[in-house]
Motif scaffolding. Structure first.
Motif, PDB file in Angstrom:
ATOM      1  N   ARG A  68       8.226 -46.391 -12.457  1.00 39.38           N
ATOM      2  CA  ARG A  68       8.356 -45.452 -11.345  1.00 39.38           C
ATOM      3  C   ARG A  68       9.049 -46.068 -10.132  1.00 39.38           C
ATOM      4  N   ARG A 121      11.153 -39.835  -9.284  1.00 37.65           N
ATOM      5  CA  ARG A 121      10.940 -38.922 -10.404  1.00 37.65           C
ATOM      6  C   ARG A 121      10.625 -39.733 -11.649  1.00 37.65           C
ATOM      7  N   GLU A 180       8.015 -39.243 -14.997  1.00 40.92           N
ATOM      8  CA  GLU A 180       7.088 -38.314 -15.631  1.00 40.92           C
ATOM      9  C   GLU A 180       6.549 -38.901 -16.931  1.00 40.92           C
ATOM     10  N   VAL A 194      12.951 -34.034 -14.257  1.00 34.29           N
ATOM     11  CA  VAL A 194      11.875 -35.013 -14.371  1.00 34.29           C
ATOM     12  C   VAL A 194      10.978 -34.809 -13.160  1.00 34.29           C
ATOM     13  N   LYS A 195       9.726 -34.549 -13.402  1.00 38.57           N
ATOM     14  CA  LYS A 195       8.839 -34.195 -12.293  1.00 38.57           C
ATOM     15  C   LYS A 195       8.555 -35.392 -11.395  1.00 38.57           C
ATOM     16  N   ALA A 233       6.688 -38.110  -9.384  1.00 38.89           N
ATOM     17  CA  ALA A 233       5.464 -38.822  -9.741  1.00 38.89           C
ATOM     18  C   ALA A 233       4.304 -38.375  -8.867  1.00 38.89           C
TER      19      ALA A 233
END
Length: 630
Positions: free
Chosen positions: A111, A118, A120, A341-342, A344
DNA sequence: TTGGACGAG
DNA sequence: ATTTCTCGTCCAA
């Protein structure tokens, strides 16, 4: 959807147009090799090299590659595994705690290398990383005259941070394979350069995962999540693959080679429906095989007469099916995936604990209560691990904790409690499908959120008898003989809790701030949600007791002043929740409560139910607890 | 908000 | 002795 008329040999065919791919992003995918087995090997290095299986109940959840060399497979019954691999070491993997911990550590490391944060997780052993901005930065820095001696910068602020690499070649495998002599030409393509840089970043990160953490992994590099993940599957284990999206036919050939079911996002249900249609199988009630969606390739589906998003939508149309899934599948078939990509987050959206009882289904109230207690205990423990942090305020009284245990406070809490059960299909039923799976939910009782002088066991006992048992009775009116094969207890509907103190260090963009989002605290992230700092009102009281959160109807969090301005209401009307004060006894035993009374009498008021002094803004929420708690 | 279906590992 | 233990999203009522 859009179609275009093509003429082929005089006959007109209507052909759906392929969707346009967006290659603006750079996405990495990591998949730790046989993760559970690796965690156990690292915990016990003597096991390395030996065939190892990880057991859950009666089957092997997974096994390492030494075991696979003997023919051991995932989800294989223990007995069978021992037959084909006599030397097999089998360890229990029923407690997921060590796997969760390792997964979190690796994810935190990865991360910190996405500047947009981003990152995930997919399950415990996969991570997507959006590294678009890191790659763009290094693309500009690239010196075309000294490609062999390039340096990849991992930080915008610290030029020392990074690694050397040879930018004349890719790290790891590429797909499709390209003539090495063509590579120099391809390097004029900015997209190709970005993917090349990304391959070296992925290679570096995989090396660090192995050297610093002890985990080998497989990597996929491309321009969206679907392609990155599929690319990563091409060369495993301990290798990586970059999918060159330089031409549409590169991508299409890659996708076309896959079976329908291999595409992430196309599950057994969707695969079955499409396959049946393409193979013109009339819906015979008993045509299900074990292998579903594995017969037909992406190419065959795509080239099926008049295949289109609309046709797919019709094929998939059934009550409860997702709208737009036709187009979504159509996009997947072409390697198009716009999903992000979500960002974090340290807060899970739900926590659930479940246990299965197929060997011996539960049938008596005694068995039931024993299991509810056990599950509730695990759940409360998990809540305190994942939703609470040690409360160590920098500026607060240093001698606050005499006992060993650090005081906890919630960073988020769930609003909803849910109980699910599964009834074992009877010995002989034509379609033993679902309908055994049912659930009931209710607001989470507030006593579960009391962190003071409350043992996990005590809370769990109350949770089981006062909440879970009533929920169970809503599901099953029978007094016994249910044939329960599964119990699942879930908390969900998380609410972020406002932070109390330490709002400082606003501007300073120090070098240390960069690499680390690694060192970014949960508080930093939660600041976005923080709306109200109660410290001025209740400076002495433990911060959890006075945290409040304000929410408007759009779930947008606002400063309390702004809420007042915009809505013309009083603060007390928009205080949504007040946690931790639910137990009046805990307050009265708190010596700090006296200080509160003395200092804040002006702005406080006595609760007419429990007689305690409550700050005026919190009266409404406080009274709500009296009603909820009984 | 609740309960279920489905998809991921 | 086929069904582990989760986590997430989406839909309809």
């Amino acid at each position: 959807m859009k179609t275009s008329a093509l003429t082929s040999g005089g006959a007109k065919t209507i052909v759906a147009r392929a969707p346009k791919r967006n290659d603006d992003r750079v996405i990495l995918h990591f998949d730790y090799d046989c993760f559970y087995a690796s965690v156990l090997e690292n915990a016990n290095p003597g096991l390395k090299g030996q065939p190892l299986g990880v057991k859950q109940k009666s089957i092997l959840a997974t096994c390492n590659y030494a075991a696979r060399a003997h023919g051991v497979k995932k989800l294989m019954p223990i007995a069978e595994a021992h037959k084909i691999c006599p030397g097999l070491v089998v360890l229990s993997g029923e407690d997921l705690t060590p796997f969760r911990d390792a997964s979190k550590r690796l994810w935190s490391f990865l991360r910190s290398h996405s500047w947009s944060d981003r990152a995930e997780r997919l399950g415990l052993d996969e991570v997507f990383l959006d590294v678009t901005d890191v790659i763009a930065y290094n693309q500009e820095l690239l010196n075309r005259n000294a490609l062999q001696d390039s340096f990849f910068q991992l930080s915008r602020h610290d030029p020392e941070k990074g690694f050397s690499f040879d930018a004349t070649q890719f790290f790891g495998c590429i797909q499709p394979s390209v003539d090495p002599k063509d590579l120099t030409l391809l390097l004029d393509n900015p997209l190709c350069v970005r993917l090349l840089l990304a391959s070296h970043l992925a290679g570096y990160l995989r090396l660090k995962l192995e050297e610093d953490f002890g985990y080998t992994s497989s990597g996929g590099i491309s321009t969206n999540k679907t392609l990155a993940k599929l690319a990563g599957s091409v060369n495993k284990p301990q290798n990586q693959t970059t999918l060159l999206t330089l031409r549409d036919d590169y991508v299409q050939d890659f996708m076309d080679g896959h079976k329908l079911r291999q595409i992430p996002g196309i599950g057994s249900r969707i695969a079955q429906l499409i396959e049946d249609h393409v193979l013109s199988i009339s819906t015979t009630p008993d045509s299900r095989d074990l292998e579903i969606g594995t017969k037909v390739t992406v190419r065959e589906v795509r080239q099926y007469p008049s295949m289109s998003p609309d046709l797919l939508e019709r094929i998939l149309d059934r009550p409860g099916s997702e709208r737009g899934s036709g187009e979504k599948v159509w996009n997947f078939l072409h390697g198009v995936d716009a999903s992000e990509v979500k960002e974090a987050s340290d807060v899970p959206t739900q926590i659930s604990i479940e246990d299965t009882y197929m060997a011996r289904p539960l049938n008596t109230p005694n068995e039931l209560m024993r299991e509810l207690r056990a599950i509730a205990t695990s759940l409360v423990r998990r809540m305190r691990v994942d939703l609470a942090v040690a409360d160590d305020p920098d500026h607060s009284s240093p001698a606050s904790q005499q006992d060993g245990q650090p005081q906890l406070r919630w960073i988020a809490y769930p609003r909803t409690l849910r109980l699910s059960t599964f009834i074992r299909p009877k010995p002989n039923s034509t379609i033993p499908e679902n309908l055994g799976r049912r659930s009931r939910s209710q607001p989470l009782p507030s006593f579960v959120l009391n962190l003071k002088d409350t043992s996990i066991e005590a809370v769990a006992e109350r949770l089981a008898s006062e909440a879970l048992l009533p929920l169970f009775r809503r599901l099953h009116s029978e007094r016994q003989g249910w044939n329960l094969a599964l119990i699942n207890v879930c908390v969900a509907n998380m609410v972020m809790v406002a932070r109390s103190s330490e709002t400082g260090n606003g501007g300073g963009a120090g070098g240390a701030r960069d690499i680390g989002r690694m060192f970014r605290t949960q508080e930093d992230k939660l600041r976005e949600w923080t709306v109200y700092d109660p410290t001025p009102i209740a400076p002495v009281l433990d911060s959890t007791s006075s945290s409040a959160c304000v929410t408007d109807t759009n779930d947008d969090v606002m400063d309390i002043e702004e809420v007042n301005k915009e809505k013309g209401v009083e603060a007390v009307e928009v205080v949504e929740e007040l946690i931790e004060t639910s137990d009046p006894v805990a307050i009265s035993l708190d010596s700090d409560a006296d200080a509160w009374e003395e200092e804040d009498e002006d702005e406080s008021q006595r609760c007419h139910l429990c007689g305690h002094i409550i700050p005026i803004f919190a009266i409404l929420a406080h009274e709500r607890f009296h009603s909820v708690d009984d």
